[in-house]
Design an enzyme around this catalytic site. Structure first.
Site: not given
Length: 472
Positions: A83, A158, A182
């Site tokens: 990420k 996210s 997330s």
């Protein structure tokens, strides 16, 4: 005599075993994943940077180790995505924000270093919203990540880029984090397995000179996503443990599955509203699978659930207003992040005094004690990740009403963050809308092994998902 078929590439555990045993080379595995990225990612925009040359070089080193008789590690040759808010020296850690476009770190994050030392090969970065603060994945730097099952539905956030990369076979393991769902929400959206570990079990970002908001210290953890429960268990074994740079990290004790009752409490309606029929059906399938595997199933209610969800929201928004102030950042947030922060903080009523803020944190101990007492008798809680099916892109924008709806759907999910508990999200087949259904299993503190045992029972007893629709 015909050659046996190659080992499957849909399991990180199987990939690594095949590389270690010489059935596949790491270079073959990496090339297959790079080919998938080239074919698939233009249609979903899950990955922001692709490390083709570096990945090939790392794979060649693994193959050389195997040829020389050395152990390449438990994740030998497994392609991973990382990420955009986790340090990897191969590219900038942008957090999905243009103000950090040149922020190339000097060191890998501890979790990245451990995965690479175990033989994992970073192939790409996963997309995310600005600073990870939305339940959808979009930003002004890299654009929107699309849900491969249905582009009219959100990919979640996210860690949406990594979830989509895993679901479509572009990476074997996605490395993300979870402050308010997330990892688990994108896993639900994409039909993959996502683990939010217990607070402290897995190191987070290195802490040096910059202060860290208290909610980030207490609510946020790094964790893996993959296509199988065994794969996230394997990744956790590599990632976990004390790290000098993260003062919250510990060498966590493990709760053994045989040390707790085989009892699961089902929370069917966390917010007191009717859940979507496909969500309810997924819960029923999971509960039936657990019962067939010998788990006792009981009805449960999360103690002080609404209060915990409200406290999580108000504390989070209070800290976000301070830490993401454009005056302090030097540049404004992106378009959608600015709107989300405005809508969510207006709806949440951030704390205005130190007294209110301190009282909110004081209540956390009361709620955590109630949950701990419950989980002595009912160690595993089964419930929805979201009370709704995945909504349209930008569903978490559009004013206070939309912000309230997005948050209310996730009461059970954000309470896990508030309490620091481990939770495992996993798919339970397809819904009537053709999208994956899914559930989460919530364990006692440091009870990841208990969750894995329960998760394997669910995984074995529900319909397997078909391949993600193509072409892309």
């Amino acid at each position: 005599m015909s050659q046996p078929p190659p080992p499957p590439l849909d399991s990180a555990t199987a990939m690594a075993a095949a590389v270690r045993e010489g059935e596949l080379t790491a270079q073959e595995v990496v090339e297959e994943h790079l080919a998938r990225i080239g074919r698939i990612d233009p249609g979903v925009n899950a990955l922001t940077v692709v490390f083709a040359d570096r990945a090939r070089s790392a794979a060649a080193e693994i193959d050389a180790a195997v040829k020389a008789g050395r152990d390449p590690g438990p994740l030998a040759g497994v392609p991973i995505s990382v990420k955009e808010n986790i340090d990897l020296t191969w590219s900038a850690t942008t957090n999905g924000w243009r103000g950090l476009a040149d922020a190339v770190p000097a060191r890998d994050a501890a979790v990245v270093r451990r995965l690479r030392d175990a033989g994992a090969v970073p192939v790409a970065r996963g997309n995310m919203p600005d600073f990870g603060m939305r339940w959808d994945t979009d930003n002004d730097v890299f654009g929107r990540t699309l849900n491969p099952w249905n582009r009219a539905r959100s990919a979640g956030g996210s860690s949406g880029g990594d979830a989509v990369a895993v679901a479509t076979g572009m990476s074997g393991i996605g490395l993300g984090n979870d402050f308010g769902g997330s990892l688990r929400l994108p896993a639900y959206a994409a039909g993959v397995v996502g683990l939010r570990p217990s607070l402290g079990r897995v190191p987070r970002a290195a802490v040096r000179e910059q202060p860290v908001a208290l909610t980030l210290q207490q609510f946020s953890v790094n964790g893996p996503m993959a296509r199988r429960v065994d794969d996230v268990a394997l990744a956790l074994g590599v990632m976990q443990g004390w790290d000098a740079d993260d003062p919250v990290s510990i060498a966590a004790p493990a709760v053994r599955p045989d040390a707790v009752p085989r009892r699961v409490g089902v929370v069917r309606d966390p917010a007191g509203l009717e859940v979507d029929p496909d969500v309810a059906a997924g819960l029923d399938r999971a509960a039936a699978s657990l019962a067939r595997a010998g788990w006792e199933i009981v009805d449960a209610a999360g103690p002080l659930l609404e209060e915990a969800a409200v406290l999580w929201r108000r504390l989070s928004c209070t800290d976000m207003l301070i830490s993401l102030d454009p005056a302090a950042l030097g540049l404004p947030l992106g378009r959608s992040a600015t709107q989300f922060l405005r809508d969510s903080t207006a709806a949440a009523r951030p704390y205005e005094s130190a007294r209110e803020y301190a009282q909110a944190w004081a209540r956390r101990a009361v709620i955590a004690a109630e949950w701990r007492r419950l989980q002595v008798e009912v160690p595993v809680i089964l419930g929805p990740v979201s009370m709704s099916r995945m909504r349209e892109p930008d569903y978490d924008l559009g004013g206070q009403e939309a912000a309230d709806r997005a948050w209310r759907d996730l009461w059970l999910t954000v309470v896990v963050n508030f309490l620091g508990l481990p939770a495992l999200a996993l798919p339970t087949g397809l819904g009537a809308d053709g999208m994956p259904t899914g559930v989460q299993l919530i364990g006692p503190m440091f009870g990841e092994d208990v969750l894995f045992e329960a998760g394997r029972a669910v995984e074995a007893g529900v319909p397997a998902l078909p391949p993600v629709p193509s072409p892309f």
